[in-house]
Design a protein around this motif. Structure first.
Motif: not given
Length: 802
Positions: A352-359, A385-391, A418-428
């Protein structure tokens, strides 16, 4: 009936080995059994677990790259080089950075530190930051809790003449950076014996390598904070580090730690791993999530009590703001998922993704969604503004989310974890492909059993065994956390005496349970919604942790419930409600908000009379009426379409005319879990039946014989007999039904004639006589019986129906 949230699985312990371990270590058999379930089966392992000291931790130079790192740092200090500490913004990274600050101060180094802004920069090393520090004359970079995947960034540092020492604990990628030194116990060529160190654990090992026995004991506080916050296993040397760290926190030399404990409401006697995890860690994390993590580093490195208290209060406010923000984003995310859930199209991996959600808080939101749906979950904030997604991602046992992200690495700008938790960034633009690719990968990994959460229980015991001495024995296994959970006790067959909601908005439960004369209070955090479907006198099975409740100098056992279930149909008594329609609406409103209930599984059953249904909205609830042949029959479209098998919650607004109807009705609703009795406490005609006796029937028959063989109207006959027998009109009518079946009387159009030549038949041969007894039992039970008696009676009926 109430189903458990988890599938309960018991850990096994070898009783013979446990007994031997108990004798060797001079500990109770209970503690020995719990050691066995934790994989500790011999004397030396047991000694290290129970009585280990910091002298038992591994030599830091066993970490690959440590020797080179120590030499380089010493050279930098001796030569007056400027050293940059580069950290991460979570509690592990903050603790690591703070520990390195204290280390550099102790070494007398010329240093500074840098932590990227979570939402503006994101995780990891950034070339623009390295470039700025290079311009300012920094020649050595020491990373903490980050850097293992920073191939390009470290290559840039090499090109401009900056050496980089990486200390990290995250999963190493296939291509490693060309750093001056890589220190990570998870490196494939690193033979370090313990792989479970947190980022701060690796930083602490670097401090030990540099200072040896001169390493201050209070630095274990920082190592404990980051280790607990990052959910690292509290086994091996992590257990030792955290044990000493918690003891030191109780009389901390750090003004920041003392201030943090204060705003979290922890006294010196309450410094436990649980309080650190739920009190200290969220406030440290709030700094990086809601503002900048440097504020938390300032707190943990401050030498001023006044400054520390000011920052601690600031972080406390940020944490409250964070809680509200998480709730708002979680609600938005759940709205996105509602349509998929209702259509049965919930994917194996939720994105799930949303605009303006505090990363800064999407990881917490991911945890909340995972808790609800028990699926690997990724939540991303989109920059409009940029369409960048961080999650951030959170996963379930059996599904390595880091491996899954690696499968999609070409779609992302960056990822790690890790196997149980991770972070990522990608384009919308990649979101749809990202979700599709993840679910394609998951289809080959996830089986139906993966989606059933499991709760491991350590041992089964009766309530009588949960005493203060036993609980104190269990505490010998602390500190508790990942890999060393607080012992979970399985307690079967306790009676629920009291149940009430407590806390803000009634989110929690407080129970009073008993078993064989032993009564114990229990608390179930986050389970307040279950109060309306827990009936008094129900028999519960519990999985709980045992604790001690101290109040006004008194100490008594208390259970902290992790999960519970009721394996029988529950009966709720609202008989005789003055306004049954209002009560019904109130109950439906409460139940529909509970995940275990839904309108589609609720039904109303009544007789054909209209009075009981006055004021009741039947548009959304199935309505059934009693029926002689089928027991019940549907009376509205919902009942017809949903069918009787869907009914789990039944509201009884009236009683049937025969026990046979009731029995058939019970058999028809084969999935019943709870029954709410809303019928009046007496029949409308005030006439009840009573259990038949031979003497009653003899008396009535004797009066019939006295009357003679002349035909008589039934109503006239019954009226004449009521005063002489003391039986009600209804009881006499039913008695005449029995006589007719046995051939004692002849009845035509309610004209009664005594049979002059009846055959001799026992009363028990009459089906109506038997039915009269069952009817009397039913009415006595449903009109006057207590809930435990009604429950047992209904369970007996259900077993007979099955």
């Amino acid at each position: 009936m109430l189903h458990p949230k988890y599938s309960w699985k018991s850990l096994q312990s070898d009783e013979g080995k446990a007994k031997l371990l108990s004798e060797q270590l001079n500990i109770s058999p209970l503690v020995a059994s719990l050691l066995m379930t934790r994989g500790i089966s011999d004397l030396n392992e047991g000694k290290r677990f129970l009585y280990g000291t910091l002298a038992d931790i591994h030599d830091p130079f066993l970490l690959h790259g440590m020797k080179e790192a120590v030499a380089r740092i010493k050279a930098a200090v001796d030569n007056g080089e400027r050293i940059l500490i580069y950290g991460d913004y979570d509690a592990d990274g903050v603790s690591s950075t703070a520990l390195m600050v204290h280390l550099m101060r102790r070494l007398g180094a010329d240093f500074d530190y840098y932590i990227p802004h979570r939402s503006k920069e994101g995780y990891g090393l950034h070339i623009h930051a390295l470039e700025q520090f290079h311009k300012n004359g920094f020649t050595l970079v020491v990373t903490v809790d980050t850097g293992i995947s920073a191939v390009e960034q470290i290559e840039y540092a090499n090109q401009v003449g900056m050496d980089v020492i990486v200390t990290d604990h995250h999963e190493p990628p296939a291509v490693l950076p060309n750093a001056f030194s890589l220190i990570n116990p998870k490196l494939p060529y690193c033979t370090y014996p313990f792989k479970g160190l947190a980022g701060v654990g690796v930083a602490y090992k670097l401090a030990l390598a540099l200072l040896g026995e001169d390493t201050p004991l209070e630095w274990t506080e920082l190592a404990a904070l980051g280790t607990i916050a990052d959910l690292m296993p509290l086994t091996g040397e992590n257990r030792l580090i955290v044990t000493y760290g918690l003891k030191s926190m109780a009389h901390s030399a750090f003004p920041g730690m003392t201030a943090l404990l204060g705003v979290a409401g922890c006294t010196k006697d309450e410094v436990t791993s649980t309080n650190v995890a739920f009190g200290l860690a969220p406030r440290i994390n709030a700094s990086g999530r809601m503002s900048h993590a440097t504020r938390a580093v300032s707190l943990l490195t401050s030498t001023s009590v006044e400054e520390a208290e000011s920052i601690a209060n600031e972080l406390d406010i940020l944490n409250k703001e964070r809680q509200l923000l998480v709730e708002d984003i979680a609600n938005e995310a759940l709205i996105q998922l509602e349509s998929k859930e209702q259509a049965g199209n919930l994917p194996d991996v939720i994105v799930v993704a949303g605009e303006g959600w505090n990363v800064g808080v999407v990881g917490i939101v991911a945890s909340k969604i995972l808790e609800r749906y028990y699926r690997p979950t990724i939540v991303l904030g989109i920059n409009p503004e940029t369409g960048d997604c961080k999650g951030s991602a959170r996963s379930i046992p059996g599904f390595d989310i880091y491996e899954a992200l690696t499968h999609c690495s070409d779609l992302m700008d960056h990822y790690g974890g890790h196997p149980a938790a991770a972070g990522m960034s990608l384009s919308r633009e990649q979101l749809i492909n990202f979700e599709q690719r993840l679910n394609e990968f998951a289809s080959g990994k996830l089986e139906p059993e993966h989606f059933i959460p499991t709760l491991l229980t350590d041992l089964e015991c009766p309530l009588q065994e949960i005493t203060l001495p036993v609980i104190e024995q269990l505490e010998e296994l602390a500190p508790f956390g990942m890999g060393n959970t607080c012992p979970r006790l399985l307690i079967r067959g306790v009676k629920l005496l009291e149940c009430r909601q407590m806390g803000k908005e009634g989110k929690h439960l407080k129970l009073l349970v008993s078993q064989n004369g032993k009564t114990v209070e229990a608390v179930a955090f986050g389970k307040g919604e279950l109060a309306p479907i827990l009936a008094s006198e129900s028999v519960l099975d519990l999985v709980a942790e045992a604790g001690i409740n101290e109040w006004n100098g008194a100490r008594k056992p208390q259970l902290l419930i992790q999960d519970l279930c009721v394996s029988h149909v529950q009966v709720f008594d609202y008989r005789g409600s003055r306004y049954p329609a209002t009560k019904l609406d109130e109950l439906r409103e409460k139940l529909v908000s509970i995940s275990a209930c839904s309108l589609g599984t609720m039904a109303i059953v009544s007789d054909n009379g209209a009075d009981a249904l006055m004021g009741i909205d039947l548009k959304q609830t199935a309505h059934w009426v009693y029926d002689y042949s089928a027991g019940v029959k549907p009376m509205n479209e919902i009942a017809t379409s949903e069918g009787s098998a869907a009914v789990k919650t039944l509201f009884v607004l009236g009683l049937p005319e025969s026990s046979n109807m009731w029995s058939k009705m019970i058999g028809k609703f084969g999935s019943l879990e709870r029954v709410f009795l809303l019928h009046p406490k007496q029949r409308e005609d005030h006439e009840v039946v009573q259990a038949p006796s031979r003497e009653q029937f003899k008396g009535v028959y004797a009066l019939l014989r006295k009357h003679g063989y002349q035909p008589i109207q039934q109503d006239e006959l019954v009226k004449a007999m009521m005063g002489r027998t003391g039986l009600s009109r209804r009881m006499l009518d039913l008695t005449l039904d029995v006589f007719e079946e046995l051939g004692f009387i002849i009845r035509t159009s309610r004209i009664i004639t005594l049979n002059e030549t009846p055959s001799k038949q026992p009363l028990e041969s009459s089906s109506r006589y038997i039915e009269l007894g069952m009817l009397a039992e039913m009415e006595q039970m449903l009109l006057h019986g207590g809930v435990p008696q009604i429950t047992k009676w209904m369970l007996d009926q259900m077993q007979g129906a099955s």
